[in-house]
Motif scaffolding. Structure first.
Motif, PDB file in Angstrom:
ATOM      1  N   ASN A 107     -17.210   0.072 -39.076  1.00 53.40           N
ATOM      2  CA  ASN A 107     -15.853   0.340 -39.914  1.00 53.40           C
ATOM      3  C   ASN A 107     -16.098   0.712 -41.324  1.00 53.40           C
ATOM      4  OD1 ASN A 107     -13.527  -0.401 -41.571  1.00 53.40           O
ATOM      5  ND2 ASN A 107     -12.537  -0.905 -39.391  1.00 53.40           N
ATOM      6  N   MET A 108     -15.823   1.874 -41.537  1.00 53.71           N
ATOM      7  CA  MET A 108     -16.168   2.604 -42.807  1.00 53.71           C
ATOM      8  C   MET A 108     -15.484   1.774 -44.033  1.00 53.71           C
ATOM      9  SD  MET A 108     -18.707   4.602 -42.820  1.00 53.71           S
ATOM     10  CE  MET A 108     -18.677   5.374 -44.554  1.00 53.71           C
ATOM     11  N   GLU A 109     -14.409   1.314 -43.894  1.00 57.35           N
ATOM     12  CA  GLU A 109     -13.635   0.474 -44.686  1.00 57.35           C
ATOM     13  C   GLU A 109     -14.135  -0.694 -45.174  1.00 57.35           C
ATOM     14  OE1 GLU A 109      -9.443   0.967 -44.249  1.00 57.35           O
ATOM     15  OE2 GLU A 109      -9.246  -0.685 -45.297  1.00 57.35           O
ATOM     16  N   GLY A 110     -14.741  -1.359 -44.176  1.00 54.84           N
ATOM     17  CA  GLY A 110     -15.250  -2.623 -44.292  1.00 54.84           C
ATOM     18  C   GLY A 110     -16.674  -2.386 -45.118  1.00 54.84           C
ATOM     19  N   GLU A 111     -17.417  -1.453 -44.710  1.00 51.49           N
ATOM     20  CA  GLU A 111     -18.609  -1.106 -45.423  1.00 51.49           C
ATOM     21  C   GLU A 111     -18.344  -0.879 -46.858  1.00 51.49           C
ATOM     22  OE1 GLU A 111     -20.878   2.423 -44.150  1.00 51.49           O
ATOM     23  OE2 GLU A 111     -22.589   1.597 -45.345  1.00 51.49           O
ATOM     24  N   ARG A 112     -17.397  -0.135 -47.002  1.00 52.59           N
ATOM     25  CA  ARG A 112     -16.984   0.371 -48.514  1.00 52.59           C
ATOM     26  C   ARG A 112     -16.662  -0.818 -49.281  1.00 52.59           C
ATOM     27  NH1 ARG A 112     -15.042   5.515 -46.337  1.00 52.59           N
ATOM     28  NH2 ARG A 112     -12.953   4.671 -46.067  1.00 52.59           N
ATOM     29  N   ASN A 113     -15.851  -1.885 -48.834  1.00 52.01           N
ATOM     30  CA  ASN A 113     -15.577  -2.916 -49.213  1.00 52.01           C
ATOM     31  C   ASN A 113     -16.505  -4.073 -49.394  1.00 52.01           C
ATOM     32  OD1 ASN A 113     -13.014  -1.669 -49.718  1.00 52.01           O
ATOM     33  ND2 ASN A 113     -12.001  -2.652 -48.077  1.00 52.01           N
ATOM     34  N   LYS A 114     -17.806  -3.621 -48.879  1.00 49.02           N
ATOM     35  CA  LYS A 114     -18.720  -4.390 -48.730  1.00 49.02           C
ATOM     36  C   LYS A 114     -18.652  -6.163 -48.082  1.00 49.02           C
ATOM     37  CE  LYS A 114     -21.371  -2.645 -53.048  1.00 49.02           C
ATOM     38  NZ  LYS A 114     -21.398  -1.392 -52.417  1.00 49.02           N
ATOM     39  N   THR A 115     -17.901  -5.676 -46.977  1.00 43.26           N
ATOM     40  CA  THR A 115     -17.547  -7.083 -46.317  1.00 43.26           C
ATOM     41  C   THR A 115     -18.735  -7.891 -45.659  1.00 43.26           C
ATOM     42  OG1 THR A 115     -16.953  -5.913 -44.442  1.00 43.26           O
ATOM     43  CG2 THR A 115     -15.148  -6.173 -45.891  1.00 43.26           C
ATOM     44  N   ASN A 116     -19.681  -7.000 -45.314  1.00 43.26           N
ATOM     45  CA  ASN A 116     -20.801  -7.711 -44.074  1.00 43.26           C
ATOM     46  C   ASN A 116     -20.198  -7.816 -42.830  1.00 43.26           C
ATOM     47  OD1 ASN A 116     -22.847  -7.377 -45.809  1.00 43.26           O
ATOM     48  ND2 ASN A 116     -23.188  -9.714 -46.322  1.00 43.26           N
ATOM     49  N   VAL A 117     -19.051  -7.516 -42.508  1.00 49.29           N
ATOM     50  CA  VAL A 117     -18.629  -7.753 -41.047  1.00 49.29           C
ATOM     51  C   VAL A 117     -18.154  -6.360 -40.327  1.00 49.29           C
ATOM     52  CG1 VAL A 117     -18.335 -10.388 -41.383  1.00 49.29           C
ATOM     53  CG2 VAL A 117     -16.416  -8.705 -41.971  1.00 49.29           C
ATOM     54  N   PHE A 118     -18.561  -5.409 -41.058  1.00 52.49           N
ATOM     55  CA  PHE A 118     -18.091  -4.104 -40.469  1.00 52.49           C
ATOM     56  C   PHE A 118     -18.693  -3.416 -39.202  1.00 52.49           C
ATOM     57  CE2 PHE A 118     -21.150  -3.495 -43.932  1.00 52.49           C
ATOM     58  CZ  PHE A 118     -22.118  -2.576 -43.220  1.00 52.49           C
ATOM     59  N   GLN A 119     -19.499  -4.241 -38.825  1.00 53.95           N
ATOM     60  CA  GLN A 119     -20.120  -3.773 -37.318  1.00 53.95           C
ATOM     61  C   GLN A 119     -20.006  -4.630 -36.309  1.00 53.95           C
ATOM     62  OE1 GLN A 119     -24.289  -2.655 -38.151  1.00 53.95           O
ATOM     63  NE2 GLN A 119     -23.812  -0.445 -38.913  1.00 53.95           N
ATOM     64  N   TYR A 120     -19.408  -4.361 -35.218  1.00 53.65           N
ATOM     65  CA  TYR A 120     -19.170  -5.304 -34.013  1.00 53.65           C
ATOM     66  C   TYR A 120     -19.346  -4.576 -32.888  1.00 53.65           C
ATOM     67  CZ  TYR A 120     -14.821  -3.813 -36.480  1.00 53.65           C
ATOM     68  OH  TYR A 120     -13.992  -3.094 -37.278  1.00 53.65           O
ATOM     69  N   ALA A 124     -17.605 -10.344 -32.079  1.00 56.38           N
ATOM     70  CA  ALA A 124     -17.282 -10.122 -33.471  1.00 56.38           C
ATOM     71  C   ALA A 124     -18.653 -10.490 -34.240  1.00 56.38           C
ATOM     72  CB  ALA A 124     -16.267 -11.314 -33.674  1.00 56.38           C
ATOM     73  N   ASN A 125     -18.421  -9.996 -35.575  1.00 52.88           N
ATOM     74  CA  ASN A 125     -19.395 -10.095 -36.405  1.00 52.88           C
ATOM     75  C   ASN A 125     -19.493 -11.503 -37.514  1.00 52.88           C
ATOM     76  OD1 ASN A 125     -21.119  -9.873 -38.719  1.00 52.88           O
ATOM     77  ND2 ASN A 125     -21.460  -7.798 -38.584  1.00 52.88           N
ATOM     78  N   PRO A 126     -20.408 -12.341 -37.300  1.00 49.82           N
ATOM     79  CA  PRO A 126     -20.473 -13.427 -38.063  1.00 49.82           C
ATOM     80  C   PRO A 126     -20.558 -13.509 -39.442  1.00 49.82           C
ATOM     81  CG  PRO A 126     -22.476 -13.523 -36.792  1.00 49.82           C
ATOM     82  CD  PRO A 126     -21.740 -12.146 -36.494  1.00 49.82           C
ATOM     83  N   GLY A 127     -21.032 -12.287 -40.040  1.00 51.01           N
ATOM     84  CA  GLY A 127     -21.412 -11.996 -41.552  1.00 51.01           C
ATOM     85  C   GLY A 127     -22.567 -11.494 -41.548  1.00 51.01           C
ATOM     86  N   ILE A 128     -23.310 -10.623 -40.564  1.00 53.58           N
ATOM     87  CA  ILE A 128     -24.519  -9.928 -40.703  1.00 53.58           C
ATOM     88  C   ILE A 128     -24.414  -8.524 -40.842  1.00 53.58           C
ATOM     89  CG2 ILE A 128     -26.548  -9.446 -39.534  1.00 53.58           C
ATOM     90  CD1 ILE A 128     -26.134 -12.013 -37.785  1.00 53.58           C
ATOM     91  N   LYS A 129     -24.729  -8.157 -41.919  1.00 53.24           N
ATOM     92  CA  LYS A 129     -24.267  -6.582 -42.172  1.00 53.24           C
ATOM     93  C   LYS A 129     -25.107  -5.530 -41.403  1.00 53.24           C
ATOM     94  CE  LYS A 129     -25.534  -3.544 -46.107  1.00 53.24           C
ATOM     95  NZ  LYS A 129     -26.938  -3.101 -45.624  1.00 53.24           N
ATOM     96  N   ASP A 130     -26.146  -5.713 -40.946  1.00 53.90           N
ATOM     97  CA  ASP A 130     -26.709  -4.794 -39.640  1.00 53.90           C
ATOM     98  C   ASP A 130     -26.513  -5.568 -38.466  1.00 53.90           C
ATOM     99  OD1 ASP A 130     -27.738  -2.591 -41.401  1.00 53.90           O
ATOM    100  OD2 ASP A 130     -28.652  -4.203 -42.424  1.00 53.90           O
ATOM    101  N   PHE A 131     -25.730  -5.058 -37.703  1.00 55.85           N
ATOM    102  CA  PHE A 131     -25.266  -5.820 -36.527  1.00 55.85           C
ATOM    103  C   PHE A 131     -24.920  -4.880 -35.338  1.00 55.85           C
ATOM    104  CE2 PHE A 131     -22.254  -8.828 -34.405  1.00 55.85           C
ATOM    105  CZ  PHE A 131     -22.999  -9.992 -34.394  1.00 55.85           C
ATOM    106  N   ARG A 132     -26.027  -4.178 -34.587  1.00 52.10           N
ATOM    107  CA  ARG A 132     -25.603  -3.183 -33.927  1.00 52.10           C
ATOM    108  C   ARG A 132     -26.647  -2.847 -32.787  1.00 52.10           C
ATOM    109  NH1 ARG A 132     -26.747  -0.752 -39.109  1.00 52.10           N
ATOM    110  NH2 ARG A 132     -28.728   0.038 -39.098  1.00 52.10           N
ATOM    111  N   ASP A 133     -26.107  -1.648 -31.991  1.00 53.42           N
ATOM    112  CA  ASP A 133     -26.959  -0.976 -30.868  1.00 53.42           C
ATOM    113  C   ASP A 133     -27.021  -1.748 -29.615  1.00 53.42           C
ATOM    114  OD1 ASP A 133     -27.063   0.934 -32.977  1.00 53.42           O
ATOM    115  OD2 ASP A 133     -28.882   0.194 -33.558  1.00 53.42           O
ATOM    116  N   PRO A 134     -25.835  -2.389 -29.021  1.00 51.79           N
ATOM    117  CA  PRO A 134     -25.861  -3.324 -27.785  1.00 51.79           C
ATOM    118  C   PRO A 134     -26.705  -2.460 -26.713  1.00 51.79           C
ATOM    119  CG  PRO A 134     -23.767  -2.726 -28.289  1.00 51.79           C
ATOM    120  CD  PRO A 134     -24.549  -2.145 -29.410  1.00 51.79           C
TER     121      PRO A 134
END
Ligand code: FRU
Length: 521
Positions: free
Chosen positions: A144-157, A180-190
Motif C-alpha cells: 500500500n503506497m499510501e501507507g508507505e508514504r505515511n511511514k506506517t510500517n504496516v503497508f505490506q500484507y 495482517a501486518n503486525p508492524g514489520i516494514k518489510d513483510f512480503r513475498d508469500p
C-alpha cells in the motif's frame, strides 16, 4: 464483340491474378517483416522468457495445472522501469515455449500486487472453488503506497485471489488481507505449500532479515508459527521458498529453504541463497550459519520453484529473474526490461556430511537443439577456435577437460569490435569465473563491468562445463550443476566467435560439443 468481351475478361482476370499475387506477396512480406521484428530487438533473448514490452521482475505464482506451466511475474505495463506492480501472465506446455496471456492481477484499493505464489486447492479447503474443478489460488503481497508514504510500517500484507478457469481470470478474495501486518516494514513475498504430514497449508514469507512461517487449514485463516533468520543479519531477505527433497538416490528427506538476499551477495548486489534443514510443520530447523548460493552469477534473483508438479514427474523445477537490482532498471534494452533464467531442475546431494543443491537446465530444452559439432579429445596449447558459423549467438557448449595442474581454462566469446566475455575455471583459486569486464556496454552502471567467481572447492577430477549463450546472457552449469553462474551482458555487436584459451599451458580437452539452439519467439 464477343471477342472484345473475351479480351476484356481475359485482361481483367490477368489483372486480378496479378493483384491477387501482389497482395499475397504483400501479406507474406508483411508477415516476414513482422516475424523479423518480433522479439528481434538488440539484446533480445531468443530462448529465455521475456515480456513483449515493458518492465518485468520476479517470477510469481508458478504452478502446474492441466498440462500448463503457469508463469506470473512482477510487471509494470506502462514503462520499462519498476512501477505500480501487476502480475503479468504466460503459460507453457514445457517451460520452453511461452504463450502470453492478459495481465492476471491489477493493483487495487489495498495496494500494488507484489510477489507471491499460487497453488491448486485440490480439496477446495478454501471453499472458493465452483464445485467443477479445484480453484487456483494466488497468494501475494498487497503493497500500500499510501501507507508507505505515511511511514506506517504496516503497508505490506498478504492477500489471496482465486481462479476457476485455469488461471485465465482471478477474483480477489473479499476478506483480504488474509495475513495482517503486525508492524514489520518489510513483510512480503508469500510462498505456499501443502504439508501432507500436518494436513495444513504452510506459508513462508520474508520479514526484513528473516522468514516467517504460518499455517492454515484453508488458505484464509493463518496462524503464525515461527521465524528463521541469521541473528544480527542486516541484509534484506526476499522471495523465500520451502520444500522437501530426497537426498540424491536415497530415502533421506531434507527441507530446503530458499531466500533471496538484497545486498552483499558473493559477487555484489542481489542473489538467491538457500539453507538445508528439517521442517516439523511449524519450524524450519537448520544451521543459519550455513548459507549457500544457488547461483554465483550476478543475475539470478528471486528464484523459486513450481508448485503442483505431478508426483509422477517428481522434479523440483525452478526459475529466477535474470537481473540484479543494482542495475536492472538501467540496462540498455529499449522496449522491454529483463528476462527470466532458464528453467532448472534442482536436486539435493550429500557430500562430506553437508548438503548441496545442484541445478541443471530442464531436459525439455533439448527441443531447441539444432545441428551440433563435436570436437574430439586433444591437448590444447594456445587459442583454439570452436565452430561458430551460426548467424545467432544461441549455443549450448558441453566441454569436459582434465583438470590441469596449473593455470586456467578459459572459454572466450567475442565479436568483431573486440568485446569479449570469458567463462572458465581457475586452478589456483578453485573457482569458476565469468569475466564480463570487457563484454560490451557498461556505462549504465559502475558495478556492471566486473569479474565474478563461483566456489568449486569441492573435489572434482574434471572440469565439466555446460554453457548456454543467448544473445545477451550466459549460464554456466559446472560439474553437473554443483557450481552455477548466470550473467547478462550487452555487446554493441553480436558475438560471433568462440575460442578455448589455454595460453602457456597444456590443457586436455576430453570432449567438446557445440550445439546451435533455436529461437522460441
Ligand atoms: C524482489 C522484490 C520483492 C517484491 C517485488 C516488488 O525483487 O523486491 O520483494 O515483492 O520485488 O516488485
Amino acid at each position: 464483340m464477343i471477342a472484345m468481351r473475351y479480351l476484356y475478361f481475359a485482361c481483367f482476370t490477368l489483372l486480378c491474378f496479378a493483384c491477387k499475387k501482389e497482395s499475397v506477396t504483400e501479406v507474406a512480406k508483411e508477415k516476414s517483416g513482422e516475424a523479423n521484428d518480433y522479439y528481434n530487438e538488440d539484446h533480445r533473448p531468443q530462448f529465455h522468457f521475456s515480456p513483449e514490452a515493458n518492465w518485468m521482475n520476479d517470477p510469481n505464482g508458478m504452478v502446474f495445472y492441466e498440462g500448463e506451466y503457469h508463469l506470473f511475474y512482477q510487471y509494470y505495463p506502462d514503462s520499462t522501469v519498476w512501477g505500480p506492480m501487476h502480475w503479468g501472465h504466460a503459460v507453457s506446455p514445457d517451460m520452453v515455449s511461452w504463450e502470453h496471456l492478459p495481465i492476471a492481477l491489477y493493483p487495487d484499493g489495498l495496494g500494488y500486487i507484489f510477489s507471491g505464489s499460487a497453488v491448486i486447492d485440490w480439496q477446495n479447503t478454501s471453499g472458493l472453488g465452483d464445485g467443477k474443478e479445484p480453484p487456483m489460488i494466488a497468494i501475494f503481497t498487497h503493497h500500500n503506497m499510501e501507507g508507505e508514504r505515511n511511514k506506517t510500517n504496516v503497508f505490506q500484507y498478504q492477500s489471496i485471489a482465486y481462479s476457476n478457469d485455469r488461471g485465465r481470470t482471478f477474483v480477489k478474495y473479499d476478506g483480504n488481507p488474509v495475513v495482517a501486518n503486525p508492524g514489520i516494514k518489510d513483510f512480503r513475498d508469500p510462498k505456499v505449500i501443502w504439508h501432507e504430514a500436518s494436513k495444513k497449508w504452510i506459508m513462508v514469507f520474508a520479514a526484513y532479515d528473516k522468514v516467517r512461517i504460518y499455517n492454515s487449514p484453508n488458505l484464509i485463516d493463518w496462524t503464525f508459527t515461527s521465524e528463521f533468520g541469521i541473528p544480527g543479519d542486516k541484509r534484506l531477505w526476499e522471495c523465500p521458498d520451502l520444500f522437501p527433497m530426497k537426498v540424491g538416490g536415497t530415502d533421506e528427506e531434507k527441507w530446503v529453504l530458499i531466500t533471496s538476499i538484497q545486498k552483499e551477495a558473493p559477487n555484489g548486489g542481489t542473489a538467491t541463497s538457500y539453507f538445508v534443514g528439517d521442517f516439523d510443520g511449524s519450524n524450519f530447523i537448520g544451521d543459519n550459519k550455513n548459507q549457500k548460493w544457488l547461483d554465483y552469477g550476478t543475475d539470478n534473483y528471486a528464484m523459486v520453484s513450481w508448485a503442483d508438479v505431478p508426483e509422477s514427474d517428481g522434479r523440483r523445477l525452478a526459475l529466477g529473474w535474470m537481473s540484479n537490482w543494482q542495475y536492472a532498471q538501467k540496462v540498455p534494452t529499449e522496449k522491454w526490461r529483463s528476462a527470466m533464467t532458464l528453467p532448472r531442475t534442482l536436486t539435493l546431494h550429500k557430500t562430506k556430511g553437508d548438503y548441496f543443491l545442484r541445478s541443471l537446465p530442464v531436459k525439455e530444452l533439448t527441443e531447441l537443439e539444432d545441428e551440433s559439432s563435436t570436437v574430439s579429445g586433444q591437448t590444447l596449447n594456445g587459442v583454439f577456435e570452436l565452430p561458430s558459423d551460426y548467424d545467432h549467438f544461441l549455443y549450448k557448449l558441453e566441454l569436459s577437460f582434465e583438470k590441469p595442474p596449473k593455470g586456467m581454462i578459459e572459454v572466450r566469446f567475442s565479436n568483431d569490435v573486440d568485446e569479449s566475455l570469458s567463462v572458465g575455471y581457475s586452478i589456483a583459486e578453485k573457482q569458476y569465473f565469468i569475466d564480463r569486464t570487457f563484454a560490451g556496454k557498461d556505462d549504465f552502471s559502475d558495478v556492471f563491468a566486473d569479474y565474478h567467481v563461483g566456489d568449486a572447492s569441492y573435489s572434482h577430477d574434471q572440469v565439466d562445463m555446460v554453457i548456454y549463450t543467448d544473445v545477451s546472457s550466459v549460464e554456466l552449469f559446472a560439474d553437473q550443476g554443483q557450481c552455477v553462474m548466470t550473467d547478462i551482458f550487452f555487446p554493441t555487436e553480436p558475438y560471433n566467435k568462440i575460442e578455448i584459451v589455454a595460453e602457456n599451458n597444456d590443457v586436455n580437452l576430453i570432449k567438446g560439443k557445440v550445439t546451435k539452439l533455436g529461437s522460441i519467439w
